[in-house]
Motif scaffolding. Structure first.
Motif, PDB file in Angstrom:
ATOM      1  N   ALA A  64      10.467  40.458   2.619  1.00  0.00           N
ATOM      2  CA  ALA A  64       9.604  40.695   1.464  1.00  0.00           C
ATOM      3  C   ALA A  64       8.719  39.486   1.175  1.00  0.00           C
ATOM      4  O   ALA A  64       7.589  39.626   0.678  1.00  0.00           O
ATOM      5  CB  ALA A  64      10.463  41.024   0.239  1.00  0.00           C
ATOM      6  N   ARG A  65       9.209  38.287   1.491  1.00  0.00           N
ATOM      7  CA  ARG A  65       8.450  37.064   1.198  1.00  0.00           C
ATOM      8  C   ARG A  65       7.342  36.789   2.218  1.00  0.00           C
ATOM      9  O   ARG A  65       6.447  35.986   1.953  1.00  0.00           O
ATOM     10  CB  ARG A  65       9.383  35.852   1.203  1.00  0.00           C
ATOM     11  N   VAL A  66       7.381  37.424   3.370  1.00  0.00           N
ATOM     12  CA  VAL A  66       6.438  37.107   4.446  1.00  0.00           C
ATOM     13  C   VAL A  66       4.989  37.208   3.989  1.00  0.00           C
ATOM     14  O   VAL A  66       4.151  36.367   4.340  1.00  0.00           O
ATOM     15  CB  VAL A  66       6.703  38.009   5.673  1.00  0.00           C
ATOM     16  N   ASN A  67       4.673  38.221   3.229  1.00  0.00           N
ATOM     17  CA  ASN A  67       3.298  38.415   2.759  1.00  0.00           C
ATOM     18  C   ASN A  67       3.147  38.157   1.263  1.00  0.00           C
ATOM     19  O   ASN A  67       2.159  38.572   0.649  1.00  0.00           O
ATOM     20  CB  ASN A  67       2.823  39.833   3.082  1.00  0.00           C
ATOM     21  N   ALA A  68       4.103  37.443   0.689  1.00  0.00           N
ATOM     22  CA  ALA A  68       4.067  37.166  -0.742  1.00  0.00           C
ATOM     23  C   ALA A  68       3.025  36.105  -1.076  1.00  0.00           C
ATOM     24  O   ALA A  68       2.553  35.368  -0.207  1.00  0.00           O
ATOM     25  CB  ALA A  68       5.446  36.692  -1.218  1.00  0.00           C
ATOM     26  N   MET A  98      15.108  28.159   0.555  1.00  0.00           N
ATOM     27  CA  MET A  98      16.364  28.239   1.299  1.00  0.00           C
ATOM     28  C   MET A  98      16.546  29.597   1.962  1.00  0.00           C
ATOM     29  O   MET A  98      17.081  29.689   3.072  1.00  0.00           O
ATOM     30  CB  MET A  98      17.538  27.903   0.382  1.00  0.00           C
ATOM     31  N   GLU A  99      16.086  30.645   1.311  1.00  0.00           N
ATOM     32  CA  GLU A  99      16.176  31.968   1.922  1.00  0.00           C
ATOM     33  C   GLU A  99      15.334  32.053   3.189  1.00  0.00           C
ATOM     34  O   GLU A  99      15.840  32.390   4.271  1.00  0.00           O
ATOM     35  CB  GLU A  99      15.727  33.031   0.910  1.00  0.00           C
ATOM     36  N   LEU A 100      14.058  31.729   3.054  1.00  0.00           N
ATOM     37  CA  LEU A 100      13.166  31.792   4.218  1.00  0.00           C
ATOM     38  C   LEU A 100      13.575  30.778   5.289  1.00  0.00           C
ATOM     39  O   LEU A 100      13.523  31.065   6.486  1.00  0.00           O
ATOM     40  CB  LEU A 100      11.724  31.520   3.786  1.00  0.00           C
ATOM     41  N   GLY A 101      14.005  29.604   4.848  1.00  0.00           N
ATOM     42  CA  GLY A 101      14.402  28.578   5.798  1.00  0.00           C
ATOM     43  C   GLY A 101      15.623  28.966   6.601  1.00  0.00           C
ATOM     44  O   GLY A 101      15.697  28.723   7.810  1.00  0.00           O
ATOM     45  N   LEU A 102      16.586  29.571   5.935  1.00  0.00           N
ATOM     46  CA  LEU A 102      17.786  29.994   6.642  1.00  0.00           C
ATOM     47  C   LEU A 102      17.470  31.151   7.591  1.00  0.00           C
ATOM     48  O   LEU A 102      17.948  31.168   8.741  1.00  0.00           O
ATOM     49  CB  LEU A 102      18.875  30.402   5.649  1.00  0.00           C
ATOM     50  N   CYS A 103      16.653  32.085   7.138  1.00  0.00           N
ATOM     51  CA  CYS A 103      16.246  33.170   8.036  1.00  0.00           C
ATOM     52  C   CYS A 103      15.528  32.607   9.267  1.00  0.00           C
ATOM     53  O   CYS A 103      15.793  33.030  10.402  1.00  0.00           O
ATOM     54  CB  CYS A 103      15.322  34.142   7.306  1.00  0.00           C
ATOM     55  N   TYR A 104      14.643  31.655   9.044  1.00  0.00           N
ATOM     56  CA  TYR A 104      13.900  31.049  10.149  1.00  0.00           C
ATOM     57  C   TYR A 104      14.847  30.405  11.151  1.00  0.00           C
ATOM     58  O   TYR A 104      14.715  30.601  12.367  1.00  0.00           O
ATOM     59  CB  TYR A 104      12.917  30.014   9.596  1.00  0.00           C
ATOM     60  N   ARG A 105      15.820  29.655  10.668  1.00  0.00           N
ATOM     61  CA  ARG A 105      16.740  28.969  11.570  1.00  0.00           C
ATOM     62  C   ARG A 105      17.667  29.946  12.299  1.00  0.00           C
ATOM     63  O   ARG A 105      18.035  29.736  13.463  1.00  0.00           O
ATOM     64  CB  ARG A 105      17.555  27.935  10.800  1.00  0.00           C
ATOM     65  N   ALA A 117       6.954  34.753  11.799  1.00  0.00           N
ATOM     66  CA  ALA A 117       6.653  35.258  10.458  1.00  0.00           C
ATOM     67  C   ALA A 117       7.303  34.402   9.376  1.00  0.00           C
ATOM     68  O   ALA A 117       6.660  34.014   8.397  1.00  0.00           O
ATOM     69  CB  ALA A 117       7.117  36.710  10.331  1.00  0.00           C
ATOM     70  N   TYR A 118       8.578  34.095   9.548  1.00  0.00           N
ATOM     71  CA  TYR A 118       9.286  33.285   8.553  1.00  0.00           C
ATOM     72  C   TYR A 118       8.758  31.850   8.536  1.00  0.00           C
ATOM     73  O   TYR A 118       8.646  31.226   7.476  1.00  0.00           O
ATOM     74  CB  TYR A 118      10.784  33.279   8.830  1.00  0.00           C
ATOM     75  N   GLY A 119       8.440  31.320   9.713  1.00  0.00           N
ATOM     76  CA  GLY A 119       7.914  29.965   9.776  1.00  0.00           C
ATOM     77  C   GLY A 119       6.575  29.837   9.082  1.00  0.00           C
ATOM     78  O   GLY A 119       6.318  28.861   8.362  1.00  0.00           O
ATOM     79  N   ALA A 120       5.697  30.810   9.287  1.00  0.00           N
ATOM     80  CA  ALA A 120       4.381  30.789   8.656  1.00  0.00           C
ATOM     81  C   ALA A 120       4.510  30.904   7.136  1.00  0.00           C
ATOM     82  O   ALA A 120       3.813  30.206   6.385  1.00  0.00           O
ATOM     83  CB  ALA A 120       3.512  31.918   9.204  1.00  0.00           C
ATOM     84  N   GLY A 122       7.097  30.018   5.380  1.00  0.00           N
ATOM     85  CA  GLY A 122       7.661  28.769   4.907  1.00  0.00           C
ATOM     86  C   GLY A 122       6.609  27.678   4.779  1.00  0.00           C
ATOM     87  O   GLY A 122       6.612  26.909   3.811  1.00  0.00           O
ATOM     88  N   GLY A 123       5.700  27.606   5.733  1.00  0.00           N
ATOM     89  CA  GLY A 123       4.629  26.624   5.663  1.00  0.00           C
ATOM     90  C   GLY A 123       3.728  26.854   4.460  1.00  0.00           C
ATOM     91  O   GLY A 123       3.334  25.904   3.763  1.00  0.00           O
ATOM     92  N   ARG A 124       3.395  28.108   4.196  1.00  0.00           N
ATOM     93  CA  ARG A 124       2.558  28.421   3.030  1.00  0.00           C
ATOM     94  C   ARG A 124       3.268  28.053   1.732  1.00  0.00           C
ATOM     95  O   ARG A 124       2.651  27.548   0.782  1.00  0.00           O
ATOM     96  CB  ARG A 124       2.179  29.902   3.012  1.00  0.00           C
ATOM     97  N   LEU A 125       4.574  28.317   1.687  1.00  0.00           N
ATOM     98  CA  LEU A 125       5.341  28.016   0.485  1.00  0.00           C
ATOM     99  C   LEU A 125       5.388  26.507   0.239  1.00  0.00           C
ATOM    100  O   LEU A 125       5.195  26.038  -0.893  1.00  0.00           O
ATOM    101  CB  LEU A 125       6.754  28.579   0.630  1.00  0.00           C
TER     102      LEU A 125
END
Length: 276
Positions: A64-68, A98-105, A117-120, A122-125
């Motif tokens: 859900a956060r990918v395009n937030a 932490m949510e996006l970061g953990l998903c990314y890892r 998707a998660y990395g991008a 995370g960078g925007r956040l």
């Protein structure tokens, strides 16, 4: 946040996506330093592959956060989910990081599409959280530095967990913001020499994570880590805990106590995983 619960579950054998492949296996170039040791991450990835309920719930939030939309600190503080704002002095940033970061890892090296998707995201956040003061970013002196417990922790954790996905520009921007917070607090932060208090524990955690996460990229990291080990811990916190906290119990009570104790625990956990 559910990210912490999911990560902690790996320590007890409890937690992650059936959509896993091996096409990018072995591409990890910089393992996470904070919290996610190799064995813990392996256990989380195994739980992901098994379709664990905790992973499915966490992944749904990450998707859900990918395009937030991620608002800068002076933007709307409480936007509708899945968008993210600062909340109260940055307290709404940490969970999404932490949510996006953990998903990314968890998906890194096993699912290239999700990883990107998660990395991008995370960078925007992190770009939003580290917005310069002149452009609507957080001012460290607000409420005598209260926000370092959220801004410092969010930025340092995100820098470490998203590191392979971050551009050089974002890395520099995050380091600049972290140094601004730490340097200001070192000189002017409330309770910076009084270790039994929620302000100090937030400062202690933020400076510890900044030193560990940015080591190798930040010219100030080594000095920060030395100060954490010799002064903040060795001369202030450890003696205060040994003499004034026998038997447990946090003097500020149940309001500030849980976060203060968690901050100390996270600092120790991060030091263990980063330095052994």
């Amino acid at each position: 946040p559910c990210s912490l619960l999911f990560a902690a579950s790996a320590l007890s054998g409890c937690g992650v996506d059936p959509q896993i492949d091996s096409q990018t296996q072995g591409l990890e170039t910089r393992p996470a330093k904070l919290y996610l040791s190799g064995p813990i991450l392996s256990r989380l990835q195994a739980r992901a592959a098994a379709g664990d309920a905790a992973w499915i719930a966490l992944k749904a939030r990450c998707d859900a956060r990918v395009n937030a939309t991620f608002n800068a600190p002076k933007g709307a503080a409480y936007p509708n989910y899945p968008n993210v704002g600062a909340g109260y002095q940055g307290d709404e940033y940490l969970a999404p990081v932490m949510e996006l970061g953990l998903c990314y890892r968890v998906v890194r090296g096993v699912n290239a599409t999700a990883e990107a998707a998660y990395g991008a995201a995370g960078g925007r956040l992190l770009d939003a959280i580290s917005t310069p003061v002149a452009s609507g970013g957080a001012v460290p002196s607000t409420d005598s530095g209260f926000g370092i417990r959220f801004y410092g922790t969010s930025l340092a954790t995100g820098f470490d967990w998203f590191y392979p996905a971050l551009s050089a520009t974002t890395r520099t921007r995050v380091i600049t913001a972290l140094n601004l917070w730490v340097d200001w607090y070192d000189v002017s932060g409330f309770s910076r020499t009084q270790p039994i208090g929620n302000y100090f524990t937030g400062y202690f955690l933020a400076k510890t994570l900044t030193a560990l996460a940015t080591e190798g990229d930040n010219a100030k990291a080594a000095t920060y880590l030395s100060d954490v080990q010799t002064r903040l811990w060795g001369k202030l916190l450890q003696p205060a805990l040994a003499t004034g906290m026998k038997g447990g119990g946090w003097p500020e009570g149940f309001g500030y106590g849980p976060l203060a104790i968690r901050s100390l625990s996270q600092a120790m956990w991060a030091m263990k995983t980063a330095k052994g």
